[in-house]
Motif scaffolding. Structure first.
Motif, PDB file in Angstrom:
ATOM      1  N   ILE A 155     -11.895  -5.487   9.084  1.00  0.00           N
ATOM      2  CA  ILE A 155     -11.532  -4.141   9.559  1.00  0.00           C
ATOM      3  C   ILE A 155     -10.014  -4.007   9.638  1.00  0.00           C
ATOM      4  N   LYS A 156      -9.366  -5.034  10.163  1.00  0.00           N
ATOM      5  CA  LYS A 156      -7.906  -5.000  10.270  1.00  0.00           C
ATOM      6  C   LYS A 156      -7.260  -4.915   8.886  1.00  0.00           C
ATOM      7  N   GLN A 157      -7.815  -5.638   7.936  1.00  0.00           N
ATOM      8  CA  GLN A 157      -7.255  -5.649   6.585  1.00  0.00           C
ATOM      9  C   GLN A 157      -7.517  -4.346   5.838  1.00  0.00           C
ATOM     10  N   TRP A 158      -8.738  -3.803   5.928  1.00  0.00           N
ATOM     11  CA  TRP A 158      -9.150  -2.674   5.092  1.00  0.00           C
ATOM     12  C   TRP A 158      -9.125  -1.327   5.800  1.00  0.00           C
ATOM     13  N   GLU A 159      -9.099  -1.309   7.132  1.00  0.00           N
ATOM     14  CA  GLU A 159      -9.045  -0.084   7.930  1.00  0.00           C
ATOM     15  C   GLU A 159     -10.096   0.950   7.522  1.00  0.00           C
ATOM     16  N   THR A 174     -13.137   3.773   7.755  1.00  0.00           N
ATOM     17  CA  THR A 174     -13.333   4.934   8.630  1.00  0.00           C
ATOM     18  C   THR A 174     -14.749   4.987   9.195  1.00  0.00           C
ATOM     19  N   LEU A 219     -16.246   2.650  15.627  1.00  0.00           N
ATOM     20  CA  LEU A 219     -16.281   3.398  14.369  1.00  0.00           C
ATOM     21  C   LEU A 219     -17.700   3.914  14.169  1.00  0.00           C
TER      22      LEU A 219
END
Length: 113
Positions: free
Chosen positions: A31-35, A37, A71
């Motif tokens: 999640i941190k790498q790809w962000e 939605t 999310l």
């Protein structure tokens, strides 16, 4: 992973860690790498659409994803995703099946531009 603008899904990684803490730590790193939605989670059911044991487990996992990472989560019927791929077992089928589930989400739920 997928691109909502292009409406294309592709395999990214298979998380096969044992234990929720490690599994969710790996998800957190992605999640941190790809962000992303949102999350798309496959929802398994019997061929006639009735739920079974794995249906409840996937719903629980989807709720945990939402609760831990704040999310949105979309559940997508995955009854036939693995059947689209050859009968191989293991990570190869897992990442491709996940990609098919995400592509199904794009095809059915994301409007084309």
């Amino acid at each position: 992973m997928g691109n909502g603008v292009l409406r294309q899904a592709s395999p990214l990684a298979v998380i096969s860690s044992i234990g929720n803490d490690v599994r969710f730590a790996e998800i957190g790193a992605l999640i941190k790498q790809w962000e992303p939605t949102l999350f798309v989670v496959g929802l398994p059911m019997h061929p006639d659409g009735t739920p079974h044991e794995m249906t409840a487990r996937c719903r629980k996992f989807a709720n945990q994803l939402n609760g831990r990472f704040n999310l949105p989560v979309v559940l997508v019927d995955e009854r036939y995703s693995s059947a689209v791929i050859s009968a191989k077992r293991g990570d190869v089928i897992d990442d491709r099946a996940a990609s098919i589930i995400l592509q199904q989400y794009f095809d059915e739920y994301v409007p084309s531009n």
